[in-house]
Write an enzyme that holds these catalytic residues in place. Sequence first.
Site, PDB file in Angstrom:
ATOM      1  N   PRO A  89      -0.136   5.372  -3.685  1.00 23.66           N
ATOM      2  CA  PRO A  89      -0.835   6.206  -2.703  1.00 23.66           C
ATOM      3  C   PRO A  89      -2.292   6.472  -3.095  1.00 23.66           C
ATOM      4  O   PRO A  89      -3.088   6.916  -2.267  1.00 23.66           O
ATOM      5  CB  PRO A  89      -0.014   7.499  -2.666  1.00 23.66           C
ATOM      6  CG  PRO A  89       0.903   7.460  -3.835  1.00 23.66           C
ATOM      7  CD  PRO A  89       1.041   6.040  -4.253  1.00 23.66           C
ATOM      8  N   GLU A 116       6.651   9.235 -10.889  1.00 22.10           N
ATOM      9  CA  GLU A 116       5.307   9.809 -10.800  1.00 22.10           C
ATOM     10  C   GLU A 116       4.224   8.748 -11.012  1.00 22.10           C
ATOM     11  O   GLU A 116       3.063   9.073 -11.216  1.00 22.10           O
ATOM     12  CB  GLU A 116       5.135  10.950 -11.806  1.00 22.10           C
ATOM     13  CG  GLU A 116       6.078  12.124 -11.595  1.00 22.10           C
ATOM     14  CD  GLU A 116       6.002  12.722 -10.185  1.00 22.10           C
ATOM     15  OE1 GLU A 116       4.887  13.009  -9.723  1.00 22.10           O
ATOM     16  OE2 GLU A 116       7.063  12.886  -9.553  1.00 22.10           O
ATOM     17  N   ARG A 154       1.892 -12.909   8.939  1.00 19.12           N
ATOM     18  CA  ARG A 154       1.525 -13.170  10.333  1.00 19.12           C
ATOM     19  C   ARG A 154       0.255 -14.009  10.417  1.00 19.12           C
ATOM     20  O   ARG A 154      -0.005 -14.637  11.428  1.00 19.12           O
ATOM     21  CB  ARG A 154       1.279 -11.861  11.095  1.00 19.12           C
ATOM     22  CG  ARG A 154       2.502 -10.992  11.197  1.00 19.12           C
ATOM     23  CD  ARG A 154       2.250  -9.749  12.034  1.00 19.12           C
ATOM     24  NE  ARG A 154       1.913 -10.098  13.399  1.00 19.12           N
ATOM     25  CZ  ARG A 154       0.698 -10.177  13.889  1.00 19.12           C
ATOM     26  NH1 ARG A 154      -0.342  -9.881  13.141  1.00 19.12           N
ATOM     27  NH2 ARG A 154       0.502 -10.532  15.126  1.00 19.12           N
ATOM     28  N   ASP A 169      -3.910  -9.312  19.319  1.00 22.44           N
ATOM     29  CA  ASP A 169      -3.210  -8.094  18.914  1.00 22.44           C
ATOM     30  C   ASP A 169      -4.182  -6.984  18.546  1.00 22.44           C
ATOM     31  O   ASP A 169      -5.302  -7.239  18.134  1.00 22.44           O
ATOM     32  CB  ASP A 169      -2.321  -8.363  17.690  1.00 22.44           C
ATOM     33  CG  ASP A 169      -0.996  -8.998  18.074  1.00 22.44           C
ATOM     34  OD1 ASP A 169      -0.639  -8.951  19.252  1.00 22.44           O
ATOM     35  OD2 ASP A 169      -0.336  -9.534  17.174  1.00 22.44           O
TER      36      ASP A 169
HETATM   37 CL1  6GU Z   1       1.731   1.927  -1.794  1.00 21.81          CL
HETATM   38  N1  6GU Z   1       3.260   3.930  -2.582  1.00 21.81           N
HETATM   39  C1  6GU Z   1       3.761   5.170  -2.465  1.00 21.81           C
HETATM   40  N2  6GU Z   1       4.637   5.602  -3.362  1.00 21.81           N
HETATM   41  N3  6GU Z   1       3.418   5.997  -1.487  1.00 21.81           N
HETATM   42  C2  6GU Z   1       2.547   5.535  -0.596  1.00 21.81           C
HETATM   43  C3  6GU Z   1       1.993   4.251  -0.650  1.00 21.81           C
HETATM   44  C4  6GU Z   1       2.370   3.461  -1.685  1.00 21.81           C
HETATM   45  N4  6GU Z   1       1.142   4.104   0.376  1.00 21.81           N
HETATM   46  C5  6GU Z   1       1.186   5.240   1.038  1.00 21.81           C
HETATM   47  N5  6GU Z   1       2.014   6.114   0.470  1.00 21.81           N
END
Ligand code: 6GU
Length: 228
Positions: A89, A116, A154, A169
Amino acid sequence: MRFDVLTLFPEMFPGYLGQSLLNLAIERELVDVQLHNIRDWATGKHKNVDDKPYGGGPGMVLSPEPVVQCVEAVQQLGESPGKVILLTPAGRKLDQPLVEELSEAERLLLLCGRYEGFDQRVVDLLEPDEISIGDFVLNGGEVAAMVVIDAVIRLVPGLLGDEQSNKQDSFSTEGRLLEYAQYTRPREYRGLQVPEVLLSGNHPEIARWREQSSMERTRERRSDLLNE
Ligand code: 6GU
């Protein structure tokens, strides 16, 4: 194009990999997806892959040794080491231009985190491209890796059949607008009619209607795209 997925949960993938477009790509040898279990590189009696964070705090952190060993071993398996992508994230947010960039690679290693996250030295040593699929938190990188594979394949030439289709698209580089409203038979459903112009056979008129539909939807739903 080859994908190697490095994960603690390889069993999450076969259902997704069995879907038709990907299956077709694999059969035609346009795409190859190999799964690797990071735990196979864990040493010690309990095959641990994680440990408590230094400095305290909740949860567990993925240990550097099995992860780095796994990546290095997998890199040896192909003709080229490939581009290492770490799904987190905290990464660069995935969008269609990034998907297009990734589709240029001949080999991608997708490293999926859990808990984590990874020990920072995994990042320092491997210098992966860190990618997030959006501003929300998943339980792990596996679903994100499937999203990356799905979006990238794709664009593999010869896969989609109708090359026009992915250019039109939503979010393609050609048109940065949302897609227009689509209709198929029947002409009337529960009192709702297909717009007359789409039945007219007047292709310039149809093109104009669709352009307008795209603009309206984009303005209503994603006005941020118009400001870019
Ligand atoms: Cl790539 N991993 C995790 N754990 N949460 C996320 C993500 C990735 N992308 C958005 N949220």
